[in-house]
Design an enzyme around this catalytic site. Structure first.
Site, mmCIF file in Angstrom:
data_model
loop_
_atom_site.group_PDB
_atom_site.id
_atom_site.type_symbol
_atom_site.label_atom_id
_atom_site.label_comp_id
_atom_site.label_asym_id
_atom_site.label_seq_id
_atom_site.Cartn_x
_atom_site.Cartn_y
_atom_site.Cartn_z
ATOM 1 C CG HIS A 79 -1.778 -1.078 1.484
ATOM 2 N ND1 HIS A 79 -2.944 -1.264 0.782
ATOM 3 C CD2 HIS A 79 -1.711 -2.100 2.369
ATOM 4 C CE1 HIS A 79 -3.561 -2.332 1.231
ATOM 5 N NE2 HIS A 79 -2.840 -2.864 2.188
HETATM 6 C C1 BDR Z 1 -2.690 0.940 5.472
HETATM 7 O O1 BDR Z 1 -2.886 0.367 6.754
HETATM 8 C C2 BDR Z 1 -1.649 0.063 7.338
HETATM 9 O O2 BDR Z 1 -1.712 -1.152 8.010
HETATM 10 C C3 BDR Z 1 -0.632 0.072 6.230
HETATM 11 O O3 BDR Z 1 0.633 0.463 6.705
HETATM 12 C C4 BDR Z 1 -1.192 1.050 5.245
HETATM 13 O O4 BDR Z 1 -0.755 2.364 5.510
HETATM 14 C C5 BDR Z 1 -3.416 0.066 4.459
HETATM 15 O O5 BDR Z 1 -4.782 0.060 4.700
#
Ligand code: BDR
Ligand code: CA
Length: 316
Positions: free
Chosen positions: A243
């Protein structure tokens, strides 16, 4: 020419992957790193930022942000990122000391003293950025845009409609989305397409460095843990989405992405929907466009870019 940036994060496995990409590109001039609670508590996210940046031999100011979301009780993602926030992969004790400026002060002073506009890369809940904009609205004109990982036009990973970062602190996100600062949103719509497969992780491990081995351990942990939770994209088995990397990749190579400008609002309350981003693709609200919502990525080039960064940082 360098691109000045500030990175606000909650490391976090994919946050440190995002830092890796940023560290591997000297054209990014990282003025400051700030941390907040999200994937883990502030205590652990600041520790992870310090240990990881020290391990990568980068000398960058790292400032500690707020300890809690604006109003909601903190919910961490330890089931996904592990007890230490980094898939229980250990890094040596940090050589960098935490800044003596609190994050909000450090952000304000860095922005106001800069001659050029700075891009804010945010890969956690927007608690620090929201507080900065409330306390010091005069910084707005110094922010070129915010490259943000969070939200989703469709679906969620914390609830059926909410993505983790916005869910953790919707009130802070609301301040940021209504600030008038241009925002590029790498939400789940694009980040679920920004994945690496287990075969690619194996290839990366074959680079043979201590760093490549740590990266592959963290990503294997991430595949395994995300599978046990709603954090996994539907139908994912042996792959994992990176992500936060998207927020850095967009700043370096916007041509790898496609998106649409539209109005995005944040749902603050709601029996089922708190923390949802309401993305008005069809322009039904008639409200002005405040966000470029990314939905498409050249995955091959994105993975190549990530590989290159891991190789580069293995050599340094
Ligand atoms: C986001 O949630 C976190 O767990 C990850 O680092 C990312 O920023 C994804 O939904
Ligand atoms: Ca994150």
């Amino acid at each position: 020419m360098t691109i000045p940036v500030i990175i606000d994060c909650d490391p976090g496995i994919d946050d440190v992957m995002a830092l890796t990409l940023a560290f591997a590109h000297p054209e990014l001039d990282i003025k400051l790193i700030t941390t907040e609670p999200g994937n883990q508590t502030q205590e652990k996210t600041i520790h992870n930022a310090l240990t990881f940046t020290s391990y990568m031999k980068k000398n960058i100011e790292i400032a500690r942000g707020l300890d809690k979301p604006f109003f909601r009780k903190l919910e961490i993602a330890d089931k996904v990122h592990g007890e230490n926030g980094l898939g229980n992969v250990e890094f040596p004790e940090p050589t960098i000391q935490v800044s003596n400026r609190p994050a909000i002060e450090a952000m304000k002073e860095t922005l106001l003293s800069s001659d050029e506009q700075i891009i804010l890369i945010a890969t956690g809940p927007l608690t620090n950025v929201g507080a900065l904009l409330l306390a010091h609205p005069e910084v707005k004109s110094k922010i070129k845009y915010i490259s943000y990982m969070g939200g989703a036009a469709v679906g969620g990973n914390m609830s059926p409609t909410a993505e983790f970062n916005v869910y953790v602190d919707p009130h802070a996100a609301d301040i940021v989305f209504r600030s008038g600062i241009p925002i590029v949103m790498s939400g789940l719509d694009v980040t679920h397409k920004a994945y690496v497969t287990i075969e690619e992780i194996n290839e990366m491990e074959a680079i043979g460095s201590d760093f490549a081995s740590k990266v592959s351990q963290m990503l294997r942990f991430y595949i395994h843990s995300a599978k046990q939770t709603a954090f996994h994209a539907p139908n994912f088995e042996n792959q994992i989405h990176l992500h936060d990397l998207c927020a850095v990749s967009y700043v370096l190579t916007p041509e790898l992405f496609e998106g649409d400008n539209c109005h995005v609002a944040v749902e603050l309350e709601g029996k089922y929907t708190a923390g949802t981003t309401i993305v008005d693709y069809a322009q039904q609200t008639g409200l002005p466009h405040n966000v470029k919502v990314l939905h498409t990525i050249n995955r091959e080039k994105f993975v190549e870019q990530f590989f290159h960064a891991v190789k580069q940082m293995s050599a340094d």
